[in-house]
Design a protein around this motif. Structure first.
Motif, PDB file in Angstrom:
ATOM      1  N   PRO A   1      12.135  -4.450 -10.205  1.00 25.78           N
ATOM      2  CA  PRO A   1      11.803  -3.011 -10.181  1.00 25.78           C
ATOM      3  C   PRO A   1      10.981  -2.557 -11.383  1.00 25.78           C
ATOM      4  N   ASP A   2      11.006  -3.348 -12.473  1.00 26.16           N
ATOM      5  CA  ASP A   2      10.244  -2.971 -13.667  1.00 26.16           C
ATOM      6  C   ASP A   2       8.804  -3.475 -13.633  1.00 26.16           C
ATOM      7  N   ASP A   3       8.454  -4.212 -12.582  1.00 21.39           N
ATOM      8  CA  ASP A   3       7.083  -4.716 -12.439  1.00 21.39           C
ATOM      9  C   ASP A   3       6.302  -3.830 -11.470  1.00 21.39           C
ATOM     10  N   VAL A   4       4.993  -4.059 -11.410  1.00 22.41           N
ATOM     11  CA  VAL A   4       4.154  -3.394 -10.412  1.00 22.41           C
ATOM     12  C   VAL A   4       3.202  -4.442  -9.847  1.00 22.41           C
ATOM     13  N   ALA A   5       2.942  -4.349  -8.548  1.00 25.17           N
ATOM     14  CA  ALA A   5       2.032  -5.289  -7.888  1.00 25.17           C
ATOM     15  C   ALA A   5       0.754  -4.565  -7.485  1.00 25.17           C
ATOM     16  N   ILE A   6      -0.373  -5.195  -7.762  1.00 27.28           N
ATOM     17  CA  ILE A   6      -1.657  -4.720  -7.246  1.00 27.28           C
ATOM     18  C   ILE A   6      -2.083  -5.720  -6.185  1.00 27.28           C
ATOM     19  N   ILE A   7      -2.103  -5.269  -4.936  1.00 28.77           N
ATOM     20  CA  ILE A   7      -2.451  -6.141  -3.811  1.00 28.77           C
ATOM     21  C   ILE A   7      -3.833  -5.744  -3.299  1.00 28.77           C
ATOM     22  N   ILE A   8      -4.714  -6.719  -3.222  1.00 29.78           N
ATOM     23  CA  ILE A   8      -6.095  -6.467  -2.804  1.00 29.78           C
ATOM     24  C   ILE A   8      -6.324  -7.132  -1.451  1.00 29.78           C
ATOM     25  N   SER A   9      -6.548  -6.315  -0.445  1.00 27.96           N
ATOM     26  CA  SER A   9      -6.808  -6.826   0.907  1.00 27.96           C
ATOM     27  C   SER A   9      -7.581  -5.765   1.669  1.00 27.96           C
ATOM     28  N   TYR A  10      -8.833  -6.052   1.983  1.00 29.80           N
ATOM     29  CA  TYR A  10      -9.657  -5.038   2.652  1.00 29.80           C
ATOM     30  C   TYR A  10      -9.091  -4.657   4.017  1.00 29.80           C
ATOM     31  N   THR A  11      -8.695  -5.639   4.806  1.00 34.09           N
ATOM     32  CA  THR A  11      -8.194  -5.333   6.148  1.00 34.09           C
ATOM     33  C   THR A  11      -6.780  -4.774   6.121  1.00 34.09           C
ATOM     34  N   GLY A  12      -5.966  -5.268   5.180  1.00 34.71           N
ATOM     35  CA  GLY A  12      -4.560  -4.872   5.155  1.00 34.71           C
ATOM     36  C   GLY A  12      -3.730  -5.604   6.188  1.00 34.71           C
ATOM     37  N   TYR A  13      -4.310  -6.664   6.786  1.00 38.27           N
ATOM     38  CA  TYR A  13      -3.620  -7.401   7.846  1.00 38.27           C
ATOM     39  C   TYR A  13      -3.463  -8.898   7.532  1.00 38.27           C
ATOM     40  N   THR A  14      -3.906  -9.359   6.374  1.00 34.65           N
ATOM     41  CA  THR A  14      -3.798 -10.781   6.048  1.00 34.65           C
ATOM     42  C   THR A  14      -2.330 -11.183   5.954  1.00 34.65           C
ATOM     43  N   GLU A  15      -1.909 -12.097   6.807  1.00 37.89           N
ATOM     44  CA  GLU A  15      -0.482 -12.395   6.954  1.00 37.89           C
ATOM     45  C   GLU A  15       0.139 -12.908   5.656  1.00 37.89           C
ATOM     46  N   GLU A  16      -0.568 -13.791   4.939  1.00 34.42           N
ATOM     47  CA  GLU A  16      -0.010 -14.316   3.695  1.00 34.42           C
ATOM     48  C   GLU A  16       0.231 -13.199   2.678  1.00 34.42           C
ATOM     49  N   ILE A  17      -0.692 -12.264   2.620  1.00 34.22           N
ATOM     50  CA  ILE A  17      -0.560 -11.140   1.687  1.00 34.22           C
ATOM     51  C   ILE A  17       0.563 -10.210   2.129  1.00 34.22           C
ATOM     52  N   LEU A  18       0.704 -10.012   3.419  1.00 30.28           N
ATOM     53  CA  LEU A  18       1.792  -9.170   3.927  1.00 30.28           C
ATOM     54  C   LEU A  18       3.150  -9.806   3.627  1.00 30.28           C
ATOM     55  N   ARG A  19       3.199 -11.125   3.655  1.00 26.43           N
ATOM     56  CA  ARG A  19       4.455 -11.813   3.314  1.00 26.43           C
ATOM     57  C   ARG A  19       4.831 -11.513   1.860  1.00 26.43           C
ATOM     58  N   CYS A  20       3.838 -11.527   0.982  1.00 25.18           N
ATOM     59  CA  CYS A  20       4.092 -11.172  -0.418  1.00 25.18           C
ATOM     60  C   CYS A  20       4.562  -9.725  -0.527  1.00 25.18           C
ATOM     61  N   ALA A  21       3.910  -8.844   0.210  1.00 23.69           N
ATOM     62  CA  ALA A  21       4.261  -7.420   0.150  1.00 23.69           C
ATOM     63  C   ALA A  21       5.689  -7.175   0.615  1.00 23.69           C
ATOM     64  N   ARG A  22       6.098  -7.872   1.681  1.00 23.80           N
ATOM     65  CA  ARG A  22       7.466  -7.694   2.180  1.00 23.80           C
ATOM     66  C   ARG A  22       8.495  -8.171   1.151  1.00 23.80           C
ATOM     67  N   ASP A  23       8.182  -9.297   0.497  1.00 24.19           N
ATOM     68  CA  ASP A  23       9.087  -9.792  -0.546  1.00 24.19           C
ATOM     69  C   ASP A  23       9.150  -8.815  -1.721  1.00 24.19           C
ATOM     70  N   LEU A  24       8.030  -8.254  -2.080  1.00 27.13           N
ATOM     71  CA  LEU A  24       7.994  -7.293  -3.176  1.00 27.13           C
ATOM     72  C   LEU A  24       8.819  -6.049  -2.849  1.00 27.13           C
ATOM     73  N   ARG A  25       8.748  -5.602  -1.617  1.00 29.27           N
ATOM     74  CA  ARG A  25       9.543  -4.434  -1.207  1.00 29.27           C
ATOM     75  C   ARG A  25      11.037  -4.739  -1.328  1.00 29.27           C
ATOM     76  N   ARG A  26      11.425  -5.949  -0.925  1.00 29.54           N
ATOM     77  CA  ARG A  26      12.835  -6.341  -1.017  1.00 29.54           C
ATOM     78  C   ARG A  26      13.299  -6.400  -2.472  1.00 29.54           C
ATOM     79  N   GLN A  27      12.378  -6.709  -3.375  1.00 29.46           N
ATOM     80  CA  GLN A  27      12.710  -6.798  -4.792  1.00 29.46           C
ATOM     81  C   GLN A  27      12.663  -5.435  -5.485  1.00 29.46           C
TER      82      GLN A  27
END
Length: 281
Positions: free
Chosen positions: A179-205
């Motif tokens: 919770p003390d970190d911040v993620a900057i995710i760069i994805s033009y489409t917003g649909y790249t599956e590998e990046i979404l997997r990271c985003a879901r893990d980040l939300r859980r954390q």
């Protein structure tokens, strides 16, 4: 100024049937739409004033008058900037044509992206970066190159960062985040599956997410705490991301400069400390 036509184009694929009627009519008749009352626009697009108001709010406008005012300004600016250089790229183009068209598209991408930048979203993003323990960067392909640029900039001024070219290591970064970190995710489409997997893990954390993506509802934009929107003027046969990369790099420059100014004295000290003299090499 908020761009009406850009936002409508980006939102259209997600719009309902009634909303598409309004969007299509405005996109096909922007000059006429700029002069229409809300009731006249509803009549022309076979919808209702309430549908028009709903679209205005979904696109980030306070109401129809706000949208109409922005549309008038946008049309005036576009009229001034009309140029043949904006034509489609073709395999028969001469070298001078390629130079002009690619340059024009990159400039147009920056100008259009400027119309989507919300100062409040940038301010919230800088707040998150300042309050974070570590800035975690995520991206693939051309977006990874943008993430590398962000890493180099923030690391240079003493902000702890983490980035890996290996997507599996990016998965680990996401799962080790807190919770003390911040993620900057760069994805033009917003649909790249590998990046979404990271985003879901980040939300859980419980890690906050800043997304640099296009102005269109996507799984990534829905998970992000702050969305920084960019627009690209890409060609169908492009060999790789061009104008989208330029727009993303510009957004990183905005974030970095805003962070630098917010922490000016500290950033200057780190900048001077990490300056490598060419004479000593």
């Amino acid at each position: 100024m908020k761009s009406v036509l850009i936002r409508m184009n980006q939102y259209r694929d997600q719009a309902s049937g009634a909303e598409k009627g309004v969007l299509d009519w405005v996109l096909e008749n922007p000059e006429a739409a700029a002069q229409c009352s809300i009731h006249r626009l509803a009549e022309q697009s076979y919808t209702s004033p309430s549908t028009v108001v709903r679209i205005c709010r979904k696109l980030g406008f306070e109401g129809y008058r706000d949208l109409q005012k922005s549309l008038l300004c946008e049309l005036a600016i576009r009229q001034e900037n009309k140029a043949e250089k904006g034509g489609e790229l073709a395999h028969t183009d001469q070298l001078t044509d390629i130079i002009d068209k690619v340059t024009y598209r990159n400039i147009a991408s920056l100008e259009n992206s400027r119309m989507l930048v919300e100062p409040e979203a940038v301010r919230r993003s800088v707040d998150l970066i300042c309050a974070s323990n570590t800035v975690l960067l995520f991206g693939m392909g051309a977006s990874f190159l943008v993430a590398q640029d962000a890493y180099q900039k923030f690391f240079r001024v003493g902000k702890r960062c983490a980035l890996s070219e290996d997507i599996h290591c990016q998965y680990v970064h996401a799962r080790n985040a807190g919770p003390d970190d911040v993620a900057i995710i760069i994805s033009y489409t917003g649909y790249t599956e590998e990046i979404l997997r990271c985003a879901r893990d980040l939300r859980r954390q419980g890690t906050s997410i800043i997304a640099i993506t296009r102005f269109e509802p996507s799984p990534l934009s829905q998970m992000a705490d702050c969305n920084l929107y960019v627009v690209a003027m890409e060609e169908p046969f492009r060999s790789g991301a061009m104008s989208s990369r330029i727009a993303q790099l510009n957004m990183i420059d905005i974030l970095y400069t805003a962070y630098f100014n917010r922490n000016y004295d500290k950033s200057i000290r780190h900048f001077e400390k990490t300056q490598i003299s060419k004479q000593n090499l």
